[in-house]
Design a protein around this motif. Sequence first.
Motif, short mmCIF file in Angstrom:
data_model
loop_
_atom_site.label_atom_id
_atom_site.label_comp_id
_atom_site.label_asym_id
_atom_site.label_seq_id
_atom_site.Cartn_x
_atom_site.Cartn_y
_atom_site.Cartn_z
N LEU A 1 -5.75 6.38 -2.21
CA LEU A 1 -5.60 5.05 -2.49
C LEU A 1 -5.02 4.93 -4.04
CD1 LEU A 1 -8.07 3.68 -4.52
CD2 LEU A 1 -8.92 3.19 -2.27
N GLN B 1 0.87 -1.30 -0.02
CA GLN B 1 -0.01 0.05 -0.02
C GLN B 1 0.88 1.30 0.10
OE1 GLN B 1 -2.21 -0.40 3.63
NE2 GLN B 1 -0.61 0.82 4.80
N GLU C 1 -6.20 0.19 -1.34
CA GLU C 1 -6.39 0.09 0.09
C GLU C 1 -6.29 1.69 0.48
OE1 GLU C 1 -4.38 -2.61 2.49
OE2 GLU C 1 -4.62 -4.09 0.78
N TRP C 2 -7.30 2.16 1.30
CA TRP C 2 -7.41 3.61 1.45
C TRP C 2 -6.25 3.70 2.65
CZ3 TRP C 2 -9.74 7.24 -0.90
CH2 TRP C 2 -10.78 6.85 -1.88
N VAL C 3 -5.63 4.75 2.78
CA VAL C 3 -4.63 5.21 3.66
C VAL C 3 -4.76 6.51 3.93
CG1 VAL C 3 -1.83 5.38 4.28
CG2 VAL C 3 -2.83 3.52 2.58
N SER C 4 -5.05 6.92 5.36
CA SER C 4 -5.35 8.19 5.76
C SER C 4 -4.22 9.08 6.07
CB SER C 4 -6.26 8.04 7.12
OG SER C 4 -7.45 7.29 6.90
N GLU D 1 -7.82 10.95 2.53
CA GLU D 1 -7.45 9.34 2.45
C GLU D 1 -7.05 9.23 0.89
OE1 GLU D 1 -9.70 6.44 4.25
OE2 GLU D 1 -10.93 8.12 5.36
N SER E 1 2.42 4.89 1.31
CA SER E 1 2.94 5.33 2.40
C SER E 1 1.82 6.57 2.91
CB SER E 1 4.54 5.96 2.37
OG SER E 1 4.19 7.19 1.38
N GLN E 2 1.81 6.66 4.25
CA GLN E 2 0.85 7.77 4.71
C GLN E 2 1.04 9.19 3.89
OE1 GLN E 2 1.27 9.00 8.91
NE2 GLN E 2 -0.98 9.16 9.09
#
Length: 991
Positions: free
Chosen positions: A388, A273, A394-397, A386, A275-276
Motif C-alpha cells: 500500500l 488503489q 489499502e493493502w493489495v496482494s 502486499e 494495481s496488483q
Amino acid sequence: MKKNISIFLIAIILLSFSGIKPTLANLGPVHVQLNITGEKPGNARANAVNSFIIYVRFNVDIEAHDWVKVWFPTYEASWDEEDICDGLPEIRGVGLEHPRFVPNEKYFEIYKNQEEFEIGKLYKILNEHDVDTDFYEPTDCKELSENCRLRADPSGLGYWLMGTVMPSLPKDQSDRKERTAQIIYTTYFAYPTCSECQGYPIMVQTENECSFQKNSYVGIEAWRSGYNPIDYHFSKATGIIAPATPGRYRIRVATQGEPTPVESDSFVLPCSQISQPVFECYENFFDKKKIYNITFETGEGGALDAGNSLIKIKLPEGLTAPKKTRGREVLVNGVRCKADIRSETSEEGTIATIIPSVNVSNLGYVEITFFDSFFGHHLTESDGIEVLTSSEPEWVSSDSLIFTHKDPSKFMIEDIVLSNSIGSYKSSYLLKLLFNDDYVIPKTDTVEIDFPTGTIFPKEPDSEFVKITQGTKNESGNIKDGKNIFVKSCETSGTTIKLILGKEHYFSDYVEIEFMEDFGIINSAERIIKKMKVTIADHSEESDFIELLPPPLETTLKFLDPDEPDGCNGWYKTPPVLSLSCRNPDAIIRVWYDNDPIDRAIMYWEPRRLAPGSQRPIIHFQAIYGDEIEEPQSVQLFIDTVPPAIKIMQPGDEIVYTSKDSFTITGKRDFIEMLTNGQTYHQVADGVYISNNHGEYIEILEPTIFNVFNPEGIAQEWEHEVELVEGENIITILGRDQACNEETWVRTIIRDTTVPYLEFISPIKGERLEKDSLVRIRVKSESDAIVYINKEIASIEKDLGDGTSIFYTELIIPKQDTMITILAEATDRANNESSHMAEFWIDYSQTKLKLWIDSEKFFKNDEQISDLDPMPTTKSPPLPKALGGNTYMPVRSVLEAIGADIEWISSERRVDVKLGDITLQLWIDNPVARINGLDKKIVRADGKTPLYPTIVNDRTMLPLRFACESVGADVNWIADGHAIEIVYPSDTVGD
C-alpha cells in the motif's frame, strides 16, 4: 494532467483570437487542477486533504480589495456510506476528532474533551476585519442532499459533515484571528498575498454552504480582451478536505466585478488503489546474485512525493527483516533511497516502510529493487507480498513470487565510472564491459550507447575525445594487454551516441569505452535516472541504475516575454513573465516580495506574468532540497505599465483658430502612485515635451520619481508659448515617463489674419422697402463666421459648398421712417472682423406732416408727435423785418420727421440737410443755397425777392416751401385753420 492544462490554455487563446466575440462581464471558463507539484499532478483523492488550483478567465478588472469567492461542493457523488473512501473513522473522545465529525451535547456529556469543545465546525464569519463569527449547532437531516449534508452517527453522539469540509475554527476570537491569518498565507489569488492587508477571509461552513471569500490585495487588469487567465491557489496547508466519495465534482467562482457564480469544468476525485503488484526474482548471470523486483502502478490519485510519501510492504508470513536497512540498498525507479528502510513486526506481520527519493505521477509506474541482503534465500514460489502507499492506503496482494531465468548475456555492463557524479555538471563517462566467452559478438563497425534522459551532448561531438580499449582484466581490475580501437566519428540523436569505427571488429574479453571530459557531456539533472544501454552488433544490454548526486542549489531567475526591458532606463513597459529554475529540478523554489518576512514565502510552481502597474518590487527567491537551503537571492525589477497622465487645459479643443502670432499651451500632469519595495512612498510625474509643426521636441518638464513626503519643486501645472505661422500649425504634446511609456495629444492651431468676406445679397441696392413689412435680409459670408445683422445674430439659410454660406435675419420696416440703415458684421473663428452698411428707402408710400402757423402742434401720418419749438411763423418779429410775410419753419424738427439728416457747421454758420440722394446746404443770412453741389437762389413766390435762413430763439429757421421742395417733398396749404401739409416723397419721385 499537465497536457490537460495546456489544452485548457490553448482553448482560451483560440477563443480570444477567433472571430467569436467573448461575452463580457461573465466569468469563465473555470478549470480545476488538484495537487499540482511542480509540473506534475499529485495524489488527488476523495475524503482527503487536497490542494486546489482554480484557473479562471475574467473580463472585468479586479480592483484592489475587490472580493473573489469560491463555493466548494456540498454534495456527494454517492450518499451511500459504503462508497466513502476508507470509511468513516472512529469517535475517540479525546483530542481533536476528525474534521468531518460534529459533536452534539450528548457527546460532551460523555466526554470532557476540552480541545474539541473550544473549536467550531459549523460557522459563518461575518466580517473581514474582526473575524466576528456565528457558530451553529448541528440539526437532524431527514434526507441527505447538498441542502442538508449532516449524516447522524448511529451512536447518537453527533453528525458527520459530508461534501467538502473547511478547517475548524477556534471559538476564541484572538485564536481565530491567528488561525485565519495562517489560512491567508496558504491561499492567494493571482499574486502572493500580503497577510491581513486585504482583510481576513470570509469562510462559511453550514449545512448547505461551503465557501471561501477573500479580497484581492492588488488591482488585476483584464489587459488582453478575451484572454485573461488567472489562478486561485489553495494549498494543502489550507486544510480543505474533498468530498468523501469518488466521482465528478464542480466548484463555482464569482468576483465583485462579475458577481454571477460560474461553474467549473468537472474534476475527478478517485478512491483509487494501486494495481496488483508483480513480485519477481532473477539471478544475475555474471555474479550469481539474486535480485528481487516489486512492480505496480499507482492509481488515479496515487502520486508519490519524493522524500515524503510512504510505500509499505507486508512481507511473506514468517519472514522477518532487519529493523533498519540502509536506504542505498533499495532502489525505487532506479534511485537509491536516502532514508533508511524501517521494518516493524506486529500481529499483521512484518511491514517494511520505504520513503522513495523519486516523484511518481498518478497512474505512474513503480519498480522497487531489493538485493539478497534484504530477503535472504528464504523465499519460495508460494510466497507473496502486499503493498500500500500513503496516497492509496489499502493493502493489495501480489500473486506468488515469480522466479525468472534469463538467457545468459553475451556481455554485461560491469561498471560505469563518472569523473563528476553531480547532476547538471560536465563529466567523463567510462563504461566497463565484460564479455561472455561462451558467446561471440558478430563483427561490427558501430557501437551505440543510450545515455540517461536529460543528458546533454555537445552540438558538434568530436571523436578525438572518445577512446575504446580492448584487452583482458588483471587482478586489480585494470585492463592489460590493451589495444585501442580507432573511432572514426560519432553521431548524436536525442540521448543516443553512435560511435562509427574505422573498420569492423570482434569484441571480446574486457572493453572500456571512455568519453573524456573534454568531449563535453553534461550530466542529466533529472532524479528519475534510466539505465544506460549499450548496443554492439545485434545485442543490447542495460546497466544498473545510475545514481547522480543532486545538482547544487543554484537558482536562476529569468524574465520572459519580454526577456529584456522593453522600455528605457532599464524599465519594463510590459509586465514580464517571471521564470525561476534551479539546477536541481527536484528542489523546491520559494519566492517572496519586498519587505515581507521569509515565512510569507510562497511556492514557485510555474512561470507567471507579473502584475501591471507602476512599481519597483524586490523579488527574493531561494531553493530548498531536503536539508540543503540556498542562500536567498534578490532582484529588483522596474515595471511601469501606466500610460502618462497629462491633461491639456489650453487649447481645450483639438482645433482652434486665432489671429495672433503666438499661442500659450497649458496643461497639468497627474501624479501616479508608485510602489517601491512594497511601499507607497513614491509618485511618478510624467515628462512633458512639445513639438511645433513636426519639429524637434522641446522638453517642458522631465519625468520624475519623487518621495511623497518631499514633493518640493515638483511642478504639476505647465505652460509653453509657441510661435505660429499663417495657416495650419500642428502642435504635438508628448507625455513620456521614466520607462518611456508615451502618450501623444495633437492640437491644430490655425492662424488666420484675413478678415471674413461679407456681401449684401438682398434686398438689392436701390430696392425700396415696404413700411411695416417683414423683410428677410440676406448676406453672404464665410460658413464658419458668426454674422450679425443690425446687432441680431443671423442664421445660415444655405451652405454654398465653397466655404461660404447665405446668412439671414428678418426685420420689420418701421412705419414712420423714410430710410433704413442695415449694418452687417462678420467675425470668423480667429476673431477677425468685417462690416458693411447699406441704406434703403422705405417704399413709395408717403409720409405726411401737418403743422400750423404760430402753433406748436405737429402731426406725422395723422399721429401727433412732439411740439414744435420755435413754431412755424410768418411774422416779424420774430422774423427779421425783410422776411415778414413768408412762412418759416424749424429745420431740424420738420425735416428729421421725414427722414433727413441735419448737421450744423458752426464755423460756417451752415446747415447741411441729407435726405436720400439729395444734399442741401444753406448758410444763415445767405440767399444762395447749394443742392447736390449746384448753387440756387432762395426767392419769394414772385421769383425776385431774395430770402435767406435766419436764427429764431437760437434755432435755425428756413423758408418752408424752398427747404421742403428742395429735398423732394410737396407742400400744400390747407385753408381751413391755416394748416400746412408736407408730403414726402412727392408724387413725382421715381417718375
